[in-house]
Design a protein around this motif. Structure first.
Motif, PDB file in Angstrom:
ATOM      1  N   PHE A 190       0.818  -1.216   0.000  1.00 36.93           N
ATOM      2  CA  PHE A 190       0.000   0.000   0.000  1.00 36.93           C
ATOM      3  C   PHE A 190       0.854   1.270   0.000  1.00 36.93           C
ATOM      4  CE2 PHE A 190      -3.197  -3.033   1.156  1.00 36.93           C
ATOM      5  CZ  PHE A 190      -4.395  -2.506   0.699  1.00 36.93           C
ATOM      6  N   LYS A 191       2.136   1.122  -0.347  1.00 36.39           N
ATOM      7  CA  LYS A 191       3.044   2.273  -0.453  1.00 36.39           C
ATOM      8  C   LYS A 191       3.114   3.073   0.841  1.00 36.39           C
ATOM      9  CE  LYS A 191       3.357   1.200  -4.817  1.00 36.39           C
ATOM     10  NZ  LYS A 191       4.506   0.406  -5.281  1.00 36.39           N
ATOM     11  N   ASP A 192       3.275   2.323   1.962  1.00 35.35           N
ATOM     12  CA  ASP A 192       3.428   2.925   3.290  1.00 35.35           C
ATOM     13  C   ASP A 192       2.216   3.745   3.735  1.00 35.35           C
ATOM     14  OD1 ASP A 192       5.913   1.815   3.766  1.00 35.35           O
ATOM     15  OD2 ASP A 192       6.943   3.447   2.735  1.00 35.35           O
ATOM     16  N   GLN A 193       1.059   3.470   3.185  1.00 32.15           N
ATOM     17  CA  GLN A 193      -0.157   4.151   3.637  1.00 32.15           C
ATOM     18  C   GLN A 193      -0.916   3.192   4.562  1.00 32.15           C
ATOM     19  OE1 GLN A 193      -2.417   6.360   0.758  1.00 32.15           O
ATOM     20  NE2 GLN A 193      -0.682   6.478  -0.639  1.00 32.15           N
ATOM     21  N   GLY A 194      -0.520   3.207   5.838  1.00 28.99           N
ATOM     22  CA  GLY A 194      -1.045   2.265   6.824  1.00 28.99           C
ATOM     23  C   GLY A 194      -2.532   2.350   7.049  1.00 28.99           C
ATOM     24  N   GLU A 195      -3.131   3.522   6.694  1.00 28.40           N
ATOM     25  CA  GLU A 195      -4.576   3.646   6.907  1.00 28.40           C
ATOM     26  C   GLU A 195      -5.375   2.830   5.891  1.00 28.40           C
ATOM     27  OE1 GLU A 195      -3.341   7.031   4.183  1.00 28.40           O
ATOM     28  OE2 GLU A 195      -2.543   5.991   5.933  1.00 28.40           O
ATOM     29  N   GLY A 196      -4.707   2.240   4.922  1.00 25.66           N
ATOM     30  CA  GLY A 196      -5.398   1.467   3.883  1.00 25.66           C
ATOM     31  C   GLY A 196      -5.727   0.047   4.299  1.00 25.66           C
ATOM     32  N   PHE A 197      -5.272  -0.358   5.475  1.00 28.53           N
ATOM     33  CA  PHE A 197      -5.540  -1.738   5.904  1.00 28.53           C
ATOM     34  C   PHE A 197      -5.498  -1.830   7.426  1.00 28.53           C
ATOM     35  CE2 PHE A 197      -0.982  -1.288   5.476  1.00 28.53           C
ATOM     36  CZ  PHE A 197      -0.502  -1.863   6.631  1.00 28.53           C
ATOM     37  N   SER A 198      -6.015  -2.922   7.952  1.00 28.33           N
ATOM     38  CA  SER A 198      -5.895  -3.209   9.385  1.00 28.33           C
ATOM     39  C   SER A 198      -5.574  -4.694   9.547  1.00 28.33           C
ATOM     40  CB  SER A 198      -7.188  -2.861  10.132  1.00 28.33           C
ATOM     41  OG  SER A 198      -8.210  -3.776   9.808  1.00 28.33           O
ATOM     42  N   VAL A 199      -4.771  -4.991  10.580  1.00 29.25           N
ATOM     43  CA  VAL A 199      -4.365  -6.370  10.846  1.00 29.25           C
ATOM     44  C   VAL A 199      -4.671  -6.668  12.311  1.00 29.25           C
ATOM     45  CG1 VAL A 199      -2.461  -8.024  10.842  1.00 29.25           C
ATOM     46  CG2 VAL A 199      -2.523  -6.196   9.143  1.00 29.25           C
ATOM     47  N   ARG A 200      -5.467  -7.684  12.560  1.00 27.03           N
ATOM     48  CA  ARG A 200      -5.824  -8.046  13.937  1.00 27.03           C
ATOM     49  C   ARG A 200      -5.676  -9.544  14.115  1.00 27.03           C
ATOM     50  NH1 ARG A 200     -11.792  -6.334  13.951  1.00 27.03           N
ATOM     51  NH2 ARG A 200     -11.526  -7.132  11.839  1.00 27.03           N
ATOM     52  N   ASN A 201      -5.034  -9.922  15.212  1.00 26.66           N
ATOM     53  CA  ASN A 201      -4.977 -11.360  15.496  1.00 26.66           C
ATOM     54  C   ASN A 201      -6.084 -11.729  16.474  1.00 26.66           C
ATOM     55  OD1 ASN A 201      -3.915 -11.545  18.315  1.00 26.66           O
ATOM     56  ND2 ASN A 201      -2.195 -10.418  17.428  1.00 26.66           N
ATOM     57  N   THR A 202      -6.563 -12.952  16.398  1.00 26.16           N
ATOM     58  CA  THR A 202      -7.749 -13.381  17.150  1.00 26.16           C
ATOM     59  C   THR A 202      -7.527 -13.373  18.655  1.00 26.16           C
ATOM     60  OG1 THR A 202      -7.036 -15.647  16.719  1.00 26.16           O
ATOM     61  CG2 THR A 202      -8.776 -14.772  15.331  1.00 26.16           C
ATOM     62  N   GLN A 203      -6.285 -13.528  19.098  1.00 30.18           N
ATOM     63  CA  GLN A 203      -6.017 -13.520  20.540  1.00 30.18           C
ATOM     64  C   GLN A 203      -6.335 -12.140  21.128  1.00 30.18           C
ATOM     65  OE1 GLN A 203      -1.983 -14.856  21.030  1.00 30.18           O
ATOM     66  NE2 GLN A 203      -2.397 -16.857  20.162  1.00 30.18           N
ATOM     67  N   ASP A 204      -5.888 -11.083  20.438  1.00 31.06           N
ATOM     68  CA  ASP A 204      -6.177  -9.727  20.911  1.00 31.06           C
ATOM     69  C   ASP A 204      -7.670  -9.435  20.841  1.00 31.06           C
ATOM     70  OD1 ASP A 204      -3.496  -9.361  21.326  1.00 31.06           O
ATOM     71  OD2 ASP A 204      -3.142  -8.293  19.440  1.00 31.06           O
ATOM     72  N   MET A 205      -8.326  -9.919  19.777  1.00 31.35           N
ATOM     73  CA  MET A 205      -9.764  -9.687  19.629  1.00 31.35           C
ATOM     74  C   MET A 205     -10.542 -10.387  20.731  1.00 31.35           C
ATOM     75  SD  MET A 205     -10.095 -10.112  15.508  1.00 31.35           S
ATOM     76  CE  MET A 205     -11.877 -10.021  15.506  1.00 31.35           C
ATOM     77  N   LEU A 206     -10.138 -11.617  21.073  1.00 38.65           N
ATOM     78  CA  LEU A 206     -10.829 -12.366  22.121  1.00 38.65           C
ATOM     79  C   LEU A 206     -10.685 -11.668  23.470  1.00 38.65           C
ATOM     80  CD1 LEU A 206     -12.476 -14.894  22.623  1.00 38.65           C
ATOM     81  CD2 LEU A 206     -10.368 -16.141  23.084  1.00 38.65           C
ATOM     82  N   ALA A 207      -9.495 -11.139  23.754  1.00 32.05           N
ATOM     83  CA  ALA A 207      -9.271 -10.413  25.008  1.00 32.05           C
ATOM     84  C   ALA A 207     -10.141  -9.160  25.065  1.00 32.05           C
ATOM     85  CB  ALA A 207      -7.793 -10.044  25.128  1.00 32.05           C
ATOM     86  N   THR A 208     -10.257  -8.460  23.939  1.00 31.74           N
ATOM     87  CA  THR A 208     -11.088  -7.250  23.894  1.00 31.74           C
ATOM     88  C   THR A 208     -12.557  -7.590  24.099  1.00 31.74           C
ATOM     89  OG1 THR A 208      -9.517  -6.245  22.341  1.00 31.74           O
ATOM     90  CG2 THR A 208     -11.710  -5.261  22.473  1.00 31.74           C
ATOM     91  N   ILE A 209     -13.018  -8.670  23.448  1.00 31.04           N
ATOM     92  CA  ILE A 209     -14.419  -9.080  23.585  1.00 31.04           C
ATOM     93  C   ILE A 209     -14.731  -9.477  25.025  1.00 31.04           C
ATOM     94  CG2 ILE A 209     -16.043 -10.926  22.978  1.00 31.04           C
ATOM     95  CD1 ILE A 209     -15.003 -10.792  20.153  1.00 31.04           C
ATOM     96  N   ASN A 210     -13.835 -10.227  25.663  1.00 29.94           N
ATOM     97  CA  ASN A 210     -14.060 -10.625  27.056  1.00 29.94           C
ATOM     98  C   ASN A 210     -14.156  -9.409  27.966  1.00 29.94           C
ATOM     99  OD1 ASN A 210     -14.187 -13.384  26.652  1.00 29.94           O
ATOM    100  ND2 ASN A 210     -11.979 -13.657  26.795  1.00 29.94           N
ATOM    101  N   GLN A 211     -13.315  -8.403  27.701  1.00 31.03           N
ATOM    102  CA  GLN A 211     -13.357  -7.182  28.508  1.00 31.03           C
ATOM    103  C   GLN A 211     -14.681  -6.449  28.307  1.00 31.03           C
ATOM    104  OE1 GLN A 211     -10.150  -4.500  27.681  1.00 31.03           O
ATOM    105  NE2 GLN A 211     -10.575  -3.200  29.441  1.00 31.03           N
ATOM    106  N   MET A 212     -15.149  -6.401  27.068  1.00 38.94           N
ATOM    107  CA  MET A 212     -16.424  -5.734  26.773  1.00 38.94           C
ATOM    108  C   MET A 212     -17.583  -6.471  27.430  1.00 38.94           C
ATOM    109  SD  MET A 212     -15.871  -4.840  22.746  1.00 38.94           S
ATOM    110  CE  MET A 212     -17.580  -4.403  22.510  1.00 38.94           C
ATOM    111  N   ILE A 213     -17.535  -7.803  27.396  1.00 37.76           N
ATOM    112  CA  ILE A 213     -18.607  -8.596  27.992  1.00 37.76           C
ATOM    113  C   ILE A 213     -18.676  -8.367  29.497  1.00 37.76           C
ATOM    114  CG2 ILE A 213     -19.297 -10.969  28.551  1.00 37.76           C
ATOM    115  CD1 ILE A 213     -18.240 -11.754  25.770  1.00 37.76           C
TER     116      ILE A 213
END
Length: 390
Positions: free
Chosen positions: A238-261
């Motif tokens: 993406f020619k160093d334009q980081g706002e063009g994508f996002s990368v998330r691993n499921t471990q971080d997502m699961l921790a965030t969801i548990n905190q929200m719950i």
């Protein structure tokens, strides 16, 4: 003396049935609300967590937002991601909506998802009958499909849909498999979904870009390192334009969801507790009226030698009885309500003993605190002044 006070308090509650019932209404609503809300939230979150667990911790999700120069991922981007160390496979995801038709039945705005063979090799349980998409389907852009359970039931009721044809967006596809039924309430439900080869879906939906991809790891312990490697590869794409994508691993997502719950659960308990506090105010009001009405009785007991602490004990016991009755009825009401709602929502019914204990304990505490002021007032009445009121 305690036994006598228990008997007198219980008889007084029974003697004023209508007033006692109305007084405990707030406690019933509060306890029922706590049990209903917590049970439903636990059931829904359990289903969500189960669904999320099927994603497995070995997955990293890449989502592209696009830039003016690059709207999404291309085939060579997928190949470059697949070449990163610790990556065991990449599953592109192409989504869209279109109409489908079969045997005279037409369905509009059906979710179409483009997948590849990696997705089915990592999610073998998703197939109910038939087979998944293979590399030849991807390479040859075959017009084959797997249909969700609701679509299979609606369009091919009582029949085996394998080998039959279905029109998807005006193109003729052969059904090669059916998908397992998922929770209808889940956001990841595939009951109303059709999965086709992602190369075919790009042609069908008229897109040249892949907007998302699942990257599977060989070793999930290397998630952070692999995530950084993926971000580096995408930065270059993406020619160093980081706002063009996002990368998330499921471990971080699961921790965030548990905190929200956890936060949401405590928020619901706090809201339900307002009803209990209102119920406690109702008990206090009822007890104050009771003290006023029974001034002569209190004066007579004191004149006969009853100690102030015994008078106080009697009124406190009445308040506890009221809150206990309201709590027990609230528990039963809450359990039945939660069961009915969970059944209607097709979600798990998970009643925790801790929830029942928490609701009952809180209602008892509210009742005890609410009864303290009236009981103290009754215990401090002057017997002579009290008898003059007769």
């Amino acid at each position: 003396m305690l036994k006598e006070n228990l008997k007198m308090s219980w008889m007084n509650v029974l003697h004023n049935k209508m007033r006692s019932a109305l007084t405990t209404l707030g406690i019933i609503i509060g306890v029922a609300s706590i049990i209903t809300l917590i049970t439903i939230v636990k059931g829904v979150t359990s289903d969500m967590t189960s669904d999320f667990a099927t994603f497995k911790a070995d997955r990293i999700i890449v989502t592209t937002l696009g830039t003016p120069l690059k709207m999404g991922l291309l085939h060579n981007d997928i190949e470059r991601l697949a070449g990163i160390d610790n990556v065991s496979g990449v599953s592109p995801t192409v989504t869209g909506f279109t109409s489908i038709a079969a045997d005279g039945t037409i369905k509009e705005e059906v979710s179409i998802i483009g997948r590849n063979d990696v997705y089915f090799s990592k999610n073998v349980d998703v197939i109910k009958t038939g087979r998944g998409i293979n590399p030849l389907d991807i390479q040859s852009e075959n017009k084959v499909s797997l249909i969700g359970s609701s679509i299979a039931k609606e369009m091919f009721y009582g029949e085996d849909p394998i080998g039959k044809s279905v029109l998807i967006g005006g193109m003729n596809f052969t059904i090669i498999g059916t998908l397992q039924q998922s929770h209808a309430f889940s956001s990841s439900s595939i009951n109303e979904t059709v999965i086709i080869p992602y190369t075919t879906s790009m042609q069908l939906l008229g897109t040249s870009y892949i907007m998302a991809a699942d990257v599977y790891m060989e070793d999930s312990k290397e998630a952070k390192k692999t995530t950084l490697a993926i971000e580096a590869e995408l930065n270059e794409a993406f020619k160093d334009q980081g706002e063009g994508f996002s990368v998330r691993n499921t471990q971080d997502m699961l921790a965030t969801i548990n905190q929200m719950i956890t936060t949401m659960s405590w928020l619901l308990v706090g809201i339900s507790s307002i009803s209990l506090i209102v119920g406690g105010i109702g008990i206090m009001n009822m007890m104050l009226v009771s003290v006023t009405e029974r001034t002569a009785e209190i004066g007579l007991r004191k004149a006969l030698g009853a100690e102030p602490k015994r008078i106080q004990q009697q009124f406190l016991l009445e308040a506890v009885f009221l809150s206990l009755i309201g709590g027990v009825i609230g528990v039963v009401t809450g359990i039945l309500t939660a069961y009915v709602i969970c059944s209607l929502m097709d979600t798990s019914f998970l009643l925790s003993p801790l929830t029942v204990f928490l609701a009952l304990g809180f209602s008892m505490t509210i009742g005890l605190v609410s009864g303290m002021a009236p009981a103290r007032k009754a215990s401090k009445l002057n017997p002579i002044d009290a008898l003059r009121s007769v």
